[in-house]
Motif scaffolding. Structure first.
Motif, PDB file in Angstrom:
ATOM      1  N   ALA A 110       6.890  -6.346  39.084  1.00  0.00           N
ATOM      2  CA  ALA A 110       7.069  -7.798  39.097  1.00  0.00           C
ATOM      3  C   ALA A 110       8.239  -8.232  39.957  1.00  0.00           C
ATOM      4  O   ALA A 110       8.219  -9.343  40.506  1.00  0.00           O
ATOM      5  CB  ALA A 110       7.248  -8.314  37.669  1.00  0.00           C
ATOM      6  N   HIS A 156      -1.545  -6.053  40.785  1.00  0.00           N
ATOM      7  CA  HIS A 156      -0.704  -7.066  40.165  1.00  0.00           C
ATOM      8  C   HIS A 156      -0.941  -8.371  40.921  1.00  0.00           C
ATOM      9  O   HIS A 156      -0.826  -8.399  42.153  1.00  0.00           O
ATOM     10  CB  HIS A 156       0.774  -6.679  40.255  1.00  0.00           C
ATOM     11  CG  HIS A 156       1.059  -5.277  39.825  1.00  0.00           C
ATOM     12  ND1 HIS A 156       1.559  -4.959  38.571  1.00  0.00           N
ATOM     13  CD2 HIS A 156       0.917  -4.088  40.484  1.00  0.00           C
ATOM     14  CE1 HIS A 156       1.716  -3.648  38.484  1.00  0.00           C
ATOM     15  NE2 HIS A 156       1.338  -3.103  39.628  1.00  0.00           N
ATOM     16  N   ASP A 190       4.497  -2.874  34.667  1.00  0.00           N
ATOM     17  CA  ASP A 190       4.349  -4.259  35.108  1.00  0.00           C
ATOM     18  C   ASP A 190       5.691  -4.888  35.462  1.00  0.00           C
ATOM     19  O   ASP A 190       5.835  -5.563  36.481  1.00  0.00           O
ATOM     20  CB  ASP A 190       3.663  -5.086  34.018  1.00  0.00           C
ATOM     21  CG  ASP A 190       2.200  -4.722  33.849  1.00  0.00           C
ATOM     22  OD1 ASP A 190       1.692  -3.924  34.665  1.00  0.00           O
ATOM     23  OD2 ASP A 190       1.556  -5.241  32.911  1.00  0.00           O
ATOM     24  N   ARG A 191       6.694  -4.681  34.611  1.00  0.00           N
ATOM     25  CA  ARG A 191       7.987  -5.338  34.832  1.00  0.00           C
ATOM     26  C   ARG A 191       8.713  -4.787  36.061  1.00  0.00           C
ATOM     27  O   ARG A 191       9.526  -5.487  36.666  1.00  0.00           O
ATOM     28  CB  ARG A 191       8.867  -5.202  33.591  1.00  0.00           C
ATOM     29  CG  ARG A 191       9.232  -3.801  33.194  1.00  0.00           C
ATOM     30  CD  ARG A 191      10.168  -3.802  31.990  1.00  0.00           C
ATOM     31  NE  ARG A 191       9.519  -4.372  30.821  1.00  0.00           N
ATOM     32  CZ  ARG A 191       8.849  -3.637  29.911  1.00  0.00           C
ATOM     33  NH1 ARG A 191       8.756  -2.332  30.079  1.00  0.00           N
ATOM     34  NH2 ARG A 191       8.294  -4.200  28.872  1.00  0.00           N
ATOM     35  N   TYR A 226       5.987  -8.203  30.373  1.00  0.00           N
ATOM     36  CA  TYR A 226       7.027  -8.616  31.317  1.00  0.00           C
ATOM     37  C   TYR A 226       8.329  -9.031  30.617  1.00  0.00           C
ATOM     38  O   TYR A 226       9.195  -9.633  31.230  1.00  0.00           O
ATOM     39  CB  TYR A 226       6.521  -9.773  32.181  1.00  0.00           C
ATOM     40  CG  TYR A 226       5.322  -9.399  33.034  1.00  0.00           C
ATOM     41  CD1 TYR A 226       5.504  -8.825  34.283  1.00  0.00           C
ATOM     42  CD2 TYR A 226       4.026  -9.605  32.577  1.00  0.00           C
ATOM     43  CE1 TYR A 226       4.420  -8.477  35.072  1.00  0.00           C
ATOM     44  CE2 TYR A 226       2.931  -9.260  33.360  1.00  0.00           C
ATOM     45  CZ  TYR A 226       3.128  -8.691  34.598  1.00  0.00           C
ATOM     46  OH  TYR A 226       2.050  -8.341  35.377  1.00  0.00           O
TER      47      TYR A 226
END
Length: 290
Positions: free
Chosen positions: A188, A163, A184-185, A211
């Motif tokens: 993040a 990432h 991903d979220r 996201y």
């Protein structure tokens, strides 16, 4: 979940301990070798020796420039540590400094200072105000332990995921290495927290549809960062360069031009993050001496 985070320094860092580097006599024969101009801008941030003057320690046996060239050779051309060409220092010595410079923050300082120089060369402030975020899943070799790998169901990849957050010129700010199974979220939140701490000037980040959701609200309320989602075009089935998103996709392409990053061969996630930093160091030194 096993992961490793590298966050760039928010302020300029001091050069390494002063001294004179041992000159190299090795012919420059590989495309990945540093030019004299590249080494000039890198040398101040590479430690001259392993001990301070007057405190003992073995004398330097191999020029630091040869160590740097060996690491860049492996990053650019792939291969294994034990198969480094014989004109480089012994592979155990090169690997020792590869690990040491991760642990003592030399690599992070070198990368951060080169990025600051590259931004200033383009007439920008060293502190970015906007960034782009994305991720990339890569297959893992058999050397990657089961505890630090996973399956990305969307990409059908068993391995790790990197990432990254970059500035608007494509230079790396932060990299987080996780199992490919991590959404991903979810990653993040860790990534954005590091961005907020190291780059307090950043107020806006562009990202793709992966996201969306509570992350957008959380980032605004907790970190004061606005996430602008750039969705695909209606009916899009093939690649198209979307506003802002194409910059991070270009950076991921720059990284994967270095063969050591095409697949994750590293036993430890921090080593994979370091290889990504070395890839970007080569890109930045070439840009600065173009």
């Amino acid at each position: 979940m096993s992961f490793y985070l590298v966050a760039g320094q928010g302020a300029p860092t001091a050069p390494a301990r002063p001294g004179v580097h041992l000159p190299t006599v090795r012919p420059r024969r590989y495309p990945s070798d540093t030019t004299d101009a590249e080494w000039t801008i890198m040398a101040p941030f590479v430690p001259v020796s392993g001990s301070e003057s007057g405190r003992g320690g073995r004398p330097v046996a191999y020029p630091r420039r040869d160590i740097v060239d060996a690491i860049r050779y492996l990053t650019r051309n792939g291969g294994v540590w034990r198969a480094l060409p014989v004109d480089f220092p012994p592979w155990r010595t090169v690997y020792h400094y590869f690990r040491t410079w991760i642990g003592d923050n030399t690599l992070n300082q070198l990368h951060s200072n080169l990025r600051d120089q590259a931004r200033r060369a383009e007439g920008r402030q060293t502190g970015p105000t906007a960034a782009i975020m994305d991720s990339q899943s890569v297959k893992a070799a058999e050397t990657v332990a089961r505890t630090s790998r996973g399956f990305d169901a969307g990409k059908k990849i068993n391995g790790r995921k990197r990432h990254i957050v970059i500035d608007t010129t494509g230079l790396l700010l932060t990299v987080l290495v996780t199992s490919a199974a991590v959404q991903d979220r979810h990653a993040a939140r860790t990534l954005l927290t590091a961005v907020r701490m190291c780059f307090p000037t950043i107020r806006k980040i562009w990202a793709d549809g992966g996201y969306t959701g509570q992350l957008v609200t959380w980032a605004t309320a907790t970190l004061g960062i606005t996430i602008d989602i750039v969705n695909k075009l209606a009916g899009q089935t093939t690649f198209q360069a979307l506003p802002r998103r194409w910059v991070v996709e270009r950076t991921l392409a720059w990284i994967t031009r270095h063969r050591r990053t095409v697949r994750d061969y590293e036993r430890r996630p921090d080593h994979h993050a370091a290889i990504i930093q070395w890839a970007m160091i080569t890109i930045m030194t070439r840009r600065l001496t173009r």
